[in-house]
Write a protein that holds these residues in place. Structure first.
Motif, short mmCIF file in Angstrom:
data_model
loop_
_atom_site.label_atom_id
_atom_site.label_comp_id
_atom_site.label_asym_id
_atom_site.label_seq_id
_atom_site.Cartn_x
_atom_site.Cartn_y
_atom_site.Cartn_z
N LEU A 13 0.81 -1.22 0.00
CA LEU A 13 0.00 0.00 0.00
C LEU A 13 0.84 1.26 0.00
O LEU A 13 1.83 1.37 0.71
CB LEU A 13 -0.87 0.07 1.26
CG LEU A 13 -2.12 -0.77 1.32
CD1 LEU A 13 -3.04 -0.22 2.39
CD2 LEU A 13 -2.81 -0.77 -0.02
N MET A 14 0.40 2.21 -0.80
CA MET A 14 0.87 3.58 -0.66
C MET A 14 -0.36 4.32 -0.18
O MET A 14 -1.33 4.48 -0.94
CB MET A 14 1.36 4.13 -1.99
CG MET A 14 2.59 3.43 -2.53
SD MET A 14 4.03 3.75 -1.49
CE MET A 14 5.35 3.21 -2.57
N LEU A 15 -0.35 4.72 1.07
CA LEU A 15 -1.59 5.22 1.68
C LEU A 15 -1.40 6.65 2.18
O LEU A 15 -0.35 6.99 2.73
CB LEU A 15 -1.95 4.29 2.85
CG LEU A 15 -3.26 4.54 3.59
CD1 LEU A 15 -3.83 3.21 4.09
CD2 LEU A 15 -3.09 5.48 4.77
N ILE A 141 3.22 5.16 4.28
CA ILE A 141 1.94 5.52 4.88
C ILE A 141 2.08 6.97 5.34
O ILE A 141 2.84 7.26 6.27
CB ILE A 141 1.60 4.58 6.03
CG1 ILE A 141 1.42 3.18 5.44
CG2 ILE A 141 0.33 5.06 6.76
CD1 ILE A 141 0.80 2.16 6.30
N GLY A 142 1.42 7.87 4.63
CA GLY A 142 1.59 9.29 4.90
C GLY A 142 0.40 9.87 5.65
O GLY A 142 -0.72 9.39 5.51
N SER A 161 -2.66 4.51 -4.01
CA SER A 161 -3.58 3.37 -4.03
C SER A 161 -4.68 3.52 -2.99
O SER A 161 -5.82 3.15 -3.24
CB SER A 161 -2.81 2.07 -3.84
OG SER A 161 -1.92 2.16 -2.76
N SER A 162 -4.36 4.07 -1.82
CA SER A 162 -5.36 4.11 -0.76
C SER A 162 -5.45 5.49 -0.14
O SER A 162 -4.43 6.12 0.12
CB SER A 162 -5.00 3.12 0.33
OG SER A 162 -4.71 1.88 -0.24
N LYS A 163 -6.67 5.92 0.08
CA LYS A 163 -6.89 7.22 0.71
C LYS A 163 -7.77 7.03 1.94
O LYS A 163 -8.79 6.34 1.87
CB LYS A 163 -7.61 8.17 -0.26
CG LYS A 163 -6.70 8.87 -1.22
CD LYS A 163 -6.41 8.19 -2.50
CE LYS A 163 -7.55 7.86 -3.39
NZ LYS A 163 -7.12 7.37 -4.71
#
Ligand SMILES: Nc1ncnc2c1ncn2[C@@H]1O[C@H](COP(=O)(O)OP(=O)(O)OP(=O)(O)O)[C@@H](O)[C@H]1O
Ligand SMILES: [Mg+2]
Length: 375
Positions: A13-15, A141-142, A161-163
């Motif tokens: 994940l890049m979230l 994960i930001g 990819s994920s918000k």
């Protein structure tokens, strides 16, 4: 809320989590870091320009770079080097299109809190990492109080990819989830952040792009990981031993670079006390950031520089916005001159001969020479 539990895999994940101060960003990130630090084949890095990020997990965190731009930049640069090395290794090992995560070759999950407060250079590096890290098992994960491009550095939010959204502005909802999101029922703008006396809706989120979870406008509540619980886990996990990165870093040819990075991170002395660059006077730093943002062009005109100055301090640099362009740029030039003189910086504006009408501006070579002169 529909009373169904929220489960999703963090792998790959890049979230981005966007939420106002007090909405529970750090709390939700801590809940995710808790999961990462429980893994034998993943480690957590903790980056935060203005706070301590997921630091409540203490010794369970493998690397920490907080409240120091130089340390954050060094860490991001190291991770980008690791991405390139892993891409080459994948090709050599015939591993196909993604890194094979194992105890010997762990994933690195990089928690970056308060993204909007990162320096321009750190944002640039982070955005690059977001584009290349997924396949190399270096995942981000930001957390940010804002989701729009002027705060993140680029329009990267919608691409991730994920918000995850806690209490935030409407514009964050539409920028991240699309123009129709509000009418679909995604309404984090109606959630209320915690105050000192009330929890309100802290820890409540809407989300899109979580693996295995359908994209529906459902409100979820994340169970809080308290500082006390995190401290207990930190001690337990440190006792059990963290995954060792040395094997994978040596295989990547980065063992020496890793030790150099650890030296930078261990250094308590303020920048300058160890032969590294001293902090630049505010105005020079601002000008340099503008060039970094524009990917270091040979020159920038006053007109191109103005938005960066205005963004830093609208009252100070937006004073002439009611004037015509010529008047505005003349006043801007005078004010810049005064600032540079006050900071005792040897830098003059020049006519940009490459452009029609030769407008005034600053050449990058002159700016960099002035910066050298300060060191
Ligand atoms: N999952 C949760 N459930 C209930 N309360 C929570 C949850 N997560 C955090 N809180 C509470 O909400 C408050 C704010 O949380 P947190 O510090 O995580 O917010 P934040 O969005 O990171 O704010 P800031 O941007 O100021 O750092 C804290 O008092 C915390 O105890
Ligand atoms: Mg926080």
């Amino acid at each position: 809320m529909d009373a169904k539990p929220l489960f999703f895999a963090l792998a790959g994940l890049m979230l981005l989590m966007v939420a106002d101060s007090g909405a529970g960003k750090s709390g939700v990130m801590l809940a995710m870091a808790e999961v990462v630090t429980a893994c034998r084949d993943a480690v957590a890095f903790n980056l935060d320009p203005v706070g301590t990020g997921v630091g409540d997990l203490g010794e369970a965190i493998t690397l920490e770079a907080c409240m120091d731009d130089e340390k954050i930049v060094a860490t991001l640069q190291f991770l980008l080097d690791l991405c390139s090395a892993r891409a080459r290794q994948r090709a050599r090992y015939g591993w196909g299109n993604k890194w094979r995560v194992s105890e010997q070759h762990p994933a690195i999950v990089v928690f970056v809190d308060e993204w909007a407060q990162l320096s321009a250079l750190a944002k640039k590096l982070l955005i690059k990492l977001l584009l290349v890290g997924r396949k190399e098992a270096i995942w981000v994960i930001g957390g940010s109080q804002f989701g729009t491009k002027e705060w993140l550095g680029e329009a990267i939010g919608p691409k991730l990819s994920s918000k995850v959204l806690g209490s935030c502005r409407r514009v964050d909802v539409t920028e991240l989830l699309g123009g129709g999101a509000l009418t679909e029922g995604y309404r984090p703008d109606l959630l209320r952040a915690a105050t000192h006396t009330e929890i309100n809706d802290a820890g409540q989120i809407y989300a899109q792009g979580l693996p295995g979870v359908p994209d529906r406008p459902v409100r979820y509540k994340v169970r809080e990981v308290t500082s006390a619980y995190a401290a207990r886990l930190s001690a337990e996990r440190a006792m059990a031993g963290l995954p060792d990165l040395m094997f994978t870093l040596t295989a990547a040819g980065l063992d020496e670079a890793w030790h150099e990075l650890l030296d930078v991170l261990a250094d308590e002395a303020p920048a300058g006390g160890r032969g590294r660059p001293t902090a630049l006077p505010g105005i020079v730093g601002l000008l340099r950031e503008a060039f970094t943002f524009e990917q270091d062009p040979a020159y920038l005109t006053y007109d191109q520089l103005h938005p960066y100055l205005r963004k830093d301090d609208a009252d100070r640099w937006g004073r002439w916005d009611d004037k015509d362009d010529k008047g505005r740029l003349r006043e801007l030039g005078k004010a810049l001159r005064r600032e540079l003189d006050a900071a005792q910086v040897e830098l003059s504006s020049e006519r940009i001969r490459e452009l029609d009408g030769a407008p005034r501006g600053i050449y990058l070579s002159a700016l960099d020479a002035a910066i050298e002169g300060l060191r």
